[in-house]
Design an enzyme around this catalytic site. Structure first.
Site, PDB file in Angstrom:
ATOM      1  N   CYS A  30       0.867  -1.184   0.000  1.00  0.00           N
ATOM      2  CA  CYS A  30       0.000   0.000   0.000  1.00  0.00           C
ATOM      3  C   CYS A  30       0.904   1.235   0.000  1.00  0.00           C
ATOM      4  O   CYS A  30       1.431   1.617   1.043  1.00  0.00           O
ATOM      5  CB  CYS A  30      -0.890  -0.026   1.242  1.00  0.00           C
ATOM      6  SG  CYS A  30      -1.682   1.545   1.653  1.00  0.00           S
ATOM      7  N   CYS A  33       0.285   3.857   2.608  1.00  0.00           N
ATOM      8  CA  CYS A  33       0.659   3.386   3.948  1.00  0.00           C
ATOM      9  C   CYS A  33       2.153   3.586   4.194  1.00  0.00           C
ATOM     10  O   CYS A  33       2.563   3.967   5.291  1.00  0.00           O
ATOM     11  CB  CYS A  33       0.298   1.909   4.112  1.00  0.00           C
ATOM     12  SG  CYS A  33      -1.466   1.550   3.971  1.00  0.00           S
TER      13      CYS A  33
END
Length: 105
Positions: A30, A33
């Site tokens: 991600c 993230c």
């Protein structure tokens, strides 16, 4: 460095905490993230003793993520007295995280 929570430790570390808790729900692979991780670590140092900051990998906390309707990562949720008080989905710069989630912690 923020501690890690999973399905078996979430209630103890977050819901039973005597201070507010900011949970960073994240996932592997991600990019947002990865981008927000250094901000979360910095906030962990700055708010030490005032706000507990923890990370929850949605793959390791699937029941918790499902119960909290985590639809995208990263999702940041502030808990106070065991209850969700605010939430932000997606990447945000540090000042927005502080303003939206930590200003009233």
């Amino acid at each position: 460095m923020p501690s890690t929570v999973n399905d078996s430790t979430f209630d103890t570390e977050v819901r039973q905490s005597t201070i507010p808790v900011l949970v960073d729900f994240w996932g592997e692979n991600c990019p947002p993230c990865v981008m927000i991780a250094p901000i979360i670590e910095e906030l962990g140092r700055e708010y030490q003793g005032k706000v507990k900051i923890v990370k929850a990998n949605v793959s390791e906390a699937p029941q918790t993520a499902g119960a909290l309707d985590i639809m995208a990562v990263p999702t940041l949720i502030l808990f106070r007295a065991g209850e969700e008080v605010n939430r932000h989905m997606g990447f945000a710069p540090k000042d927005q995280i502080v303003d939206k989630l930590l200003a009233n912690a």
